[in-house]
Design a protein around this motif. Structure first.
Motif, PDB file in Angstrom:
ATOM      1  N   CYS A 254       0.827  -1.211   0.000  1.00 26.79           N
ATOM      2  CA  CYS A 254       0.000   0.000   0.000  1.00 26.79           C
ATOM      3  C   CYS A 254       0.861   1.261   0.000  1.00 26.79           C
ATOM      4  O   CYS A 254       0.496   2.275  -0.607  1.00 26.79           O
ATOM      5  CB  CYS A 254      -0.938   0.000   1.207  1.00 26.79           C
ATOM      6  N   GLN A 255       2.000   1.194   0.674  1.00 27.97           N
ATOM      7  CA  GLN A 255       2.913   2.338   0.672  1.00 27.97           C
ATOM      8  C   GLN A 255       3.419   2.600  -0.751  1.00 27.97           C
ATOM      9  O   GLN A 255       3.469   3.757  -1.204  1.00 27.97           O
ATOM     10  CB  GLN A 255       4.096   2.070   1.601  1.00 27.97           C
ATOM     11  N   ALA A 256       3.780   1.514  -1.450  1.00 25.04           N
ATOM     12  CA  ALA A 256       4.237   1.668  -2.828  1.00 25.04           C
ATOM     13  C   ALA A 256       3.098   2.097  -3.750  1.00 25.04           C
ATOM     14  O   ALA A 256       3.313   2.834  -4.718  1.00 25.04           O
ATOM     15  CB  ALA A 256       4.840   0.357  -3.316  1.00 25.04           C
ATOM     16  N   LYS A 257       1.899   1.681  -3.452  1.00 22.49           N
ATOM     17  CA  LYS A 257       0.749   1.968  -4.305  1.00 22.49           C
ATOM     18  C   LYS A 257       0.210   3.379  -4.109  1.00 22.49           C
ATOM     19  O   LYS A 257      -0.092   4.085  -5.080  1.00 22.49           O
ATOM     20  CB  LYS A 257      -0.351   0.947  -4.004  1.00 22.49           C
ATOM     21  N   TYR A 258       0.127   3.838  -2.848  1.00 20.85           N
ATOM     22  CA  TYR A 258      -0.533   5.113  -2.560  1.00 20.85           C
ATOM     23  C   TYR A 258       0.430   6.243  -2.200  1.00 20.85           C
ATOM     24  O   TYR A 258       0.039   7.414  -2.226  1.00 20.85           O
ATOM     25  CB  TYR A 258      -1.535   4.925  -1.416  1.00 20.85           C
ATOM     26  N   GLY A 259       1.657   5.904  -1.819  1.00 24.51           N
ATOM     27  CA  GLY A 259       2.642   6.934  -1.508  1.00 24.51           C
ATOM     28  C   GLY A 259       2.225   7.825  -0.351  1.00 24.51           C
ATOM     29  O   GLY A 259       1.929   7.355   0.749  1.00 24.51           O
ATOM     30  N   ARG A 260       2.185   9.146  -0.607  1.00 26.03           N
ATOM     31  CA  ARG A 260       1.851  10.109   0.451  1.00 26.03           C
ATOM     32  C   ARG A 260       0.453   9.889   1.015  1.00 26.03           C
ATOM     33  O   ARG A 260       0.204  10.166   2.191  1.00 26.03           O
ATOM     34  CB  ARG A 260       1.970  11.533  -0.087  1.00 26.03           C
ATOM     35  N   ASP A 261      -0.454   9.426   0.189  1.00 29.92           N
ATOM     36  CA  ASP A 261      -1.815   9.181   0.671  1.00 29.92           C
ATOM     37  C   ASP A 261      -1.830   8.101   1.758  1.00 29.92           C
ATOM     38  O   ASP A 261      -2.638   8.151   2.687  1.00 29.92           O
ATOM     39  CB  ASP A 261      -2.718   8.753  -0.483  1.00 29.92           C
ATOM     40  N   TRP A 262      -0.932   7.118   1.627  1.00 28.62           N
ATOM     41  CA  TRP A 262      -0.892   6.068   2.642  1.00 28.62           C
ATOM     42  C   TRP A 262      -0.338   6.611   3.964  1.00 28.62           C
ATOM     43  O   TRP A 262      -0.794   6.216   5.033  1.00 28.62           O
ATOM     44  CB  TRP A 262      -0.065   4.890   2.156  1.00 28.62           C
ATOM     45  N   ASP A 263       0.613   7.513   3.883  1.00 27.35           N
ATOM     46  CA  ASP A 263       1.122   8.158   5.098  1.00 27.35           C
ATOM     47  C   ASP A 263       0.008   8.929   5.796  1.00 27.35           C
ATOM     48  O   ASP A 263      -0.125   8.887   7.024  1.00 27.35           O
ATOM     49  CB  ASP A 263       2.276   9.104   4.757  1.00 27.35           C
ATOM     50  N   GLU A 264      -0.808   9.618   5.006  1.00 25.43           N
ATOM     51  CA  GLU A 264      -1.915  10.374   5.576  1.00 25.43           C
ATOM     52  C   GLU A 264      -2.967   9.437   6.167  1.00 25.43           C
ATOM     53  O   GLU A 264      -3.524   9.704   7.242  1.00 25.43           O
ATOM     54  CB  GLU A 264      -2.552  11.263   4.498  1.00 25.43           C
ATOM     55  N   TYR A 265      -3.216   8.316   5.470  1.00 21.11           N
ATOM     56  CA  TYR A 265      -4.193   7.350   5.976  1.00 21.11           C
ATOM     57  C   TYR A 265      -3.745   6.775   7.315  1.00 21.11           C
ATOM     58  O   TYR A 265      -4.546   6.641   8.244  1.00 21.11           O
ATOM     59  CB  TYR A 265      -4.393   6.228   4.952  1.00 21.11           C
ATOM     60  N   LYS A 266      -2.464   6.476   7.437  1.00 25.03           N
ATOM     61  CA  LYS A 266      -1.953   5.931   8.704  1.00 25.03           C
ATOM     62  C   LYS A 266      -1.979   6.983   9.815  1.00 25.03           C
ATOM     63  O   LYS A 266      -2.075   6.628  10.988  1.00 25.03           O
ATOM     64  CB  LYS A 266      -0.540   5.384   8.518  1.00 25.03           C
ATOM     65  N   ARG A 267      -1.921   8.242   9.444  1.00 25.64           N
ATOM     66  CA  ARG A 267      -2.055   9.294  10.462  1.00 25.64           C
ATOM     67  C   ARG A 267      -3.496   9.356  10.972  1.00 25.64           C
ATOM     68  O   ARG A 267      -3.740   9.516  12.176  1.00 25.64           O
ATOM     69  CB  ARG A 267      -1.659  10.645   9.865  1.00 25.64           C
ATOM     70  N   ILE A 268      -4.462   9.183  10.060  1.00 30.70           N
ATOM     71  CA  ILE A 268      -5.875   9.233  10.446  1.00 30.70           C
ATOM     72  C   ILE A 268      -6.271   7.970  11.206  1.00 30.70           C
ATOM     73  O   ILE A 268      -7.031   8.033  12.184  1.00 30.70           O
ATOM     74  CB  ILE A 268      -6.764   9.405   9.190  1.00 30.70           C
ATOM     75  N   VAL A 269      -5.771   6.813  10.732  1.00 30.98           N
ATOM     76  CA  VAL A 269      -6.069   5.534  11.382  1.00 30.98           C
ATOM     77  C   VAL A 269      -4.741   4.948  11.864  1.00 30.98           C
ATOM     78  O   VAL A 269      -4.115   4.142  11.174  1.00 30.98           O
ATOM     79  CB  VAL A 269      -6.770   4.560  10.407  1.00 30.98           C
ATOM     80  N   PRO A 270      -4.282   5.323  13.053  1.00 36.29           N
ATOM     81  CA  PRO A 270      -2.923   4.975  13.484  1.00 36.29           C
ATOM     82  C   PRO A 270      -2.760   3.530  13.971  1.00 36.29           C
ATOM     83  O   PRO A 270      -1.624   3.029  14.033  1.00 36.29           O
ATOM     84  CB  PRO A 270      -2.659   5.945  14.631  1.00 36.29           C
ATOM     85  N   TYR A 271      -3.851   2.851  14.318  1.00 37.84           N
ATOM     86  CA  TYR A 271      -3.728   1.520  14.892  1.00 37.84           C
ATOM     87  C   TYR A 271      -3.913   0.442  13.837  1.00 37.84           C
ATOM     88  O   TYR A 271      -4.711   0.595  12.902  1.00 37.84           O
ATOM     89  CB  TYR A 271      -4.730   1.350  16.034  1.00 37.84           C
ATOM     90  N   ARG A 272      -3.197  -0.652  13.992  1.00 36.28           N
ATOM     91  CA  ARG A 272      -3.219  -1.725  12.996  1.00 36.28           C
ATOM     92  C   ARG A 272      -4.226  -2.797  13.330  1.00 36.28           C
ATOM     93  O   ARG A 272      -4.999  -3.236  12.463  1.00 36.28           O
ATOM     94  CB  ARG A 272      -1.816  -2.350  12.874  1.00 36.28           C
ATOM     95  N   PHE A 273      -4.272  -3.262  14.577  1.00 31.55           N
ATOM     96  CA  PHE A 273      -5.131  -4.391  14.951  1.00 31.55           C
ATOM     97  C   PHE A 273      -6.193  -4.062  15.988  1.00 31.55           C
ATOM     98  O   PHE A 273      -7.358  -4.412  15.837  1.00 31.55           O
ATOM     99  CB  PHE A 273      -4.275  -5.558  15.473  1.00 31.55           C
ATOM    100  N   ILE A 274      -5.770  -3.397  17.081  1.00 28.98           N
ATOM    101  CA  ILE A 274      -6.675  -3.139  18.196  1.00 28.98           C
ATOM    102  C   ILE A 274      -6.726  -1.636  18.454  1.00 28.98           C
ATOM    103  O   ILE A 274      -5.672  -1.025  18.732  1.00 28.98           O
ATOM    104  CB  ILE A 274      -6.208  -3.870  19.464  1.00 28.98           C
ATOM    105  N   PRO A 275      -7.888  -1.010  18.349  1.00 34.88           N
ATOM    106  CA  PRO A 275      -7.993   0.439  18.567  1.00 34.88           C
ATOM    107  C   PRO A 275      -7.418   0.863  19.920  1.00 34.88           C
ATOM    108  O   PRO A 275      -7.738   0.262  20.948  1.00 34.88           O
ATOM    109  CB  PRO A 275      -9.504   0.702  18.507  1.00 34.88           C
ATOM    110  N   GLY A 276      -6.539   1.842  19.896  1.00 37.96           N
ATOM    111  CA  GLY A 276      -5.964   2.384  21.112  1.00 37.96           C
ATOM    112  C   GLY A 276      -4.852   1.546  21.710  1.00 37.96           C
ATOM    113  O   GLY A 276      -4.275   1.938  22.720  1.00 37.96           O
ATOM    114  N   VAL A 277      -4.530   0.409  21.087  1.00 40.56           N
ATOM    115  CA  VAL A 277      -3.518  -0.481  21.673  1.00 40.56           C
ATOM    116  C   VAL A 277      -2.366  -0.711  20.691  1.00 40.56           C
ATOM    117  O   VAL A 277      -1.218  -0.375  20.961  1.00 40.56           O
ATOM    118  CB  VAL A 277      -4.126  -1.842  22.090  1.00 40.56           C
TER     119      VAL A 277
END
Length: 457
Positions: free
Chosen positions: A433-456
């Motif tokens: 996804c990083q290779a596919k979306y570039g800067r947009d993926w960085d922004e997406y990870k800023r908006i949704v920072p957690y990978r598996f468990i919200p807040g953890v």
């Protein structure tokens, strides 16, 4: 010369996964060994206090010739099962569905979509009906008397002898491993000798060991028959459910009843298999179909690893059921329901949004518009964590293991292995996804920072 230069460039700049060629070779060798060992360890459970165990070996009590004949019969059964599922895929009514966009196609954008026959759900029920009432057998009718007609042999249909799947569990696993090696070898060789094939980027390194493992061709086909999509759901997944039923039948034969743990393992995993086949078209946009080649990794995983290791809890319970009380069983039911609600809720929401973002069920969701023109969900399930569906999937798997009690770590292999698999897969997803979306993926990870468990995490 152009082909040679291009191949050299691919090799020199190639980004290996799974430990590269050495890791691919070790995995190819070790996974079949682990699969067969797990079938034996499931029957052992834990060593008794007196140290006496009854290990499950290939064809116990057989001499060498009998052992070979048993393996040949099991090989014939495995090939027959594969062909039976292939016939169902070809001749049952189906829906023709287009898959996701693939690179290297005939349109002006260099893209194409493949068409798939979607009838896995119908094949699932047709298989169960055949096993219950359509199994052919020759039976003798009549009795030997002095004056009466001699007994005759007639063909009858009824329930299949499923208990044999327990009796020859390890032999069937070995036969399936051999089938996987043969099929993977064929697919690898054909990818070199058939021109115009669409190759997978991750399986075209130029290293034979690595490419055999990853798979060179993206979507190998015979006409409209798609090898990868067929193997992804049909023989292995339906076989998993059938093995579970066979274990319940065997427990019934041994104990005279089916325990609560065995019943729930069958129900939970039956629902899991049914859900995957009912939602068959959803796999057409997954990494397995759109990105990974069809080599030993997916072939072995689909046909051998899934049915023979995912059914390990049921196999274990035949001989080592913990006889859990209703409070414990109730807690496991709640755990499974929690995992399923997360898993199905997240995947259903994503698929609905992909098909029709204006659907009232998902039109309220917020999203990040990417430069590629696609949308990344930032609310609902997908606003909680980027891989929230993996979390639900793992919780379901844990509930299956909990039904086996605490007498052995063997049935808990699934929860341990699946956690490692999902973490690794999430890393692969993030990288792509990083290779596919570039800067947009960085922004997406800023908006949704957690990978598996919200807040953890």
């Amino acid at each position: 010369m152009a082909v040679t230069t291009r191949t050299a460039k691919l090799v020199s700049n190639f980004e290996y996964e799974f430990g590269g060629p050495v890791g691919a070779l070790l995995t190819t060798i070790l996974l079949p060994v682990v699969t067969v060992l797990l079938t034996s360890w499931a029957s052992l459970g834990r060593v008794d206090l007196d140290g006496v165990t009854d290990p499950d070996v290939l064809c116990p009590g057989c001499d060498e010739e009998e052992g070979r004949l048993t393996l040949l019969r099991c090989a014939a059964a495995v090939v027959g099962w594969f062909l039976f599922q292939g016939l169902l895929e070809r001749f049952l009514p189906c829906e023709i569905v287009e898959g996701g966009v693939l690179k290297g196609g005939p349109n002006e954008h260099g893209e194409r979509r493949l068409k798939y026959r979607i009838n896995g759900h119908l094949a699932f029920w047709a298989t169960l009906l055949f096993v219950e009432v359509g199994w052919p057998s020759m039976v003798q009718v009549g009795e030997v008397t002095r004056r009466g007609p001699p007994p005759r042999t007639v063909l009858q249909f009824g329930r299949a002898p499923l208990g044999l799947l327990y009796d020859y569990h390890a032999e069937l696993a070995v036969a399936t491993v051999v089938l996987c090696v043969v099929l993977s070898s064929y697919l690898y060789l054909r990818s070199h000798y058939r021109p115009g094939l669409l190759l997978a980027e991750g399986g075209n390194s130029g290293n034979p060991l690595y490419d055999f493992f990853m798979g060179r061709e993206l979507n190998p086909r015979w006409g409209s028959f798609d090898w990868k999509e067929f193997c992804e759901l049909r023989p292995g997944l339906i076989g998993w459910a059938l093995l579970n039923v066979a274990m319940a039948v065997k427990q019934q034969e041994k104990l005279g009843y089916v325990t609560g743990s065995m019943a729930l393992v069958n129900v939970f995993q039956f629902m899991y298999v049914w859900d995957a086949l009912y939602q068959e078209r959803a796999i057409l946009t997954t990494m397995d179909i759109t990105t990974d080649g069809f080599g030993f990794m997916l072939c072995f995983g689909d046909l051998a690893w899934v049915p023979f290791t995912y059914s390990l809890q049921a196999r274990y319970l035949v001989d080592h059921d913990p006889h859990l009380g209703w409070p414990a069983l109730g807690a496991v039911i709640v755990t499974n329901a929690l995992g399923y609600s997360i898993f199905r809720g997240a995947n259903g929401q994503k698929d609905a949004f992909r098909r029709n973002p204006s659907d009232p069920k998902v039109s309220h969701l917020t999203y990040l518009q990417t430069e590629r023109g696609t949308r990344l969900l930032t609310s609902g399930w997908w606003g909680m964590a980027r891989k929230i569906n993996y979390t639900g999937d793992w919780i379901m798997g844990l509930s299956w293991c909990l039904l086996c009690g605490a007498g052995s770590i063997v049935p808990y292999y699934y929860a341990i292995y699946f956690a490692i698999l999902l973490v690794h897969r999430s890393i692969r997803d993030d990288h792509m996804c990083q290779a596919k979306y570039g800067r947009d993926w960085d922004e997406y990870k800023r908006i949704v920072p957690y990978r598996f468990i919200p807040g953890v995490v």
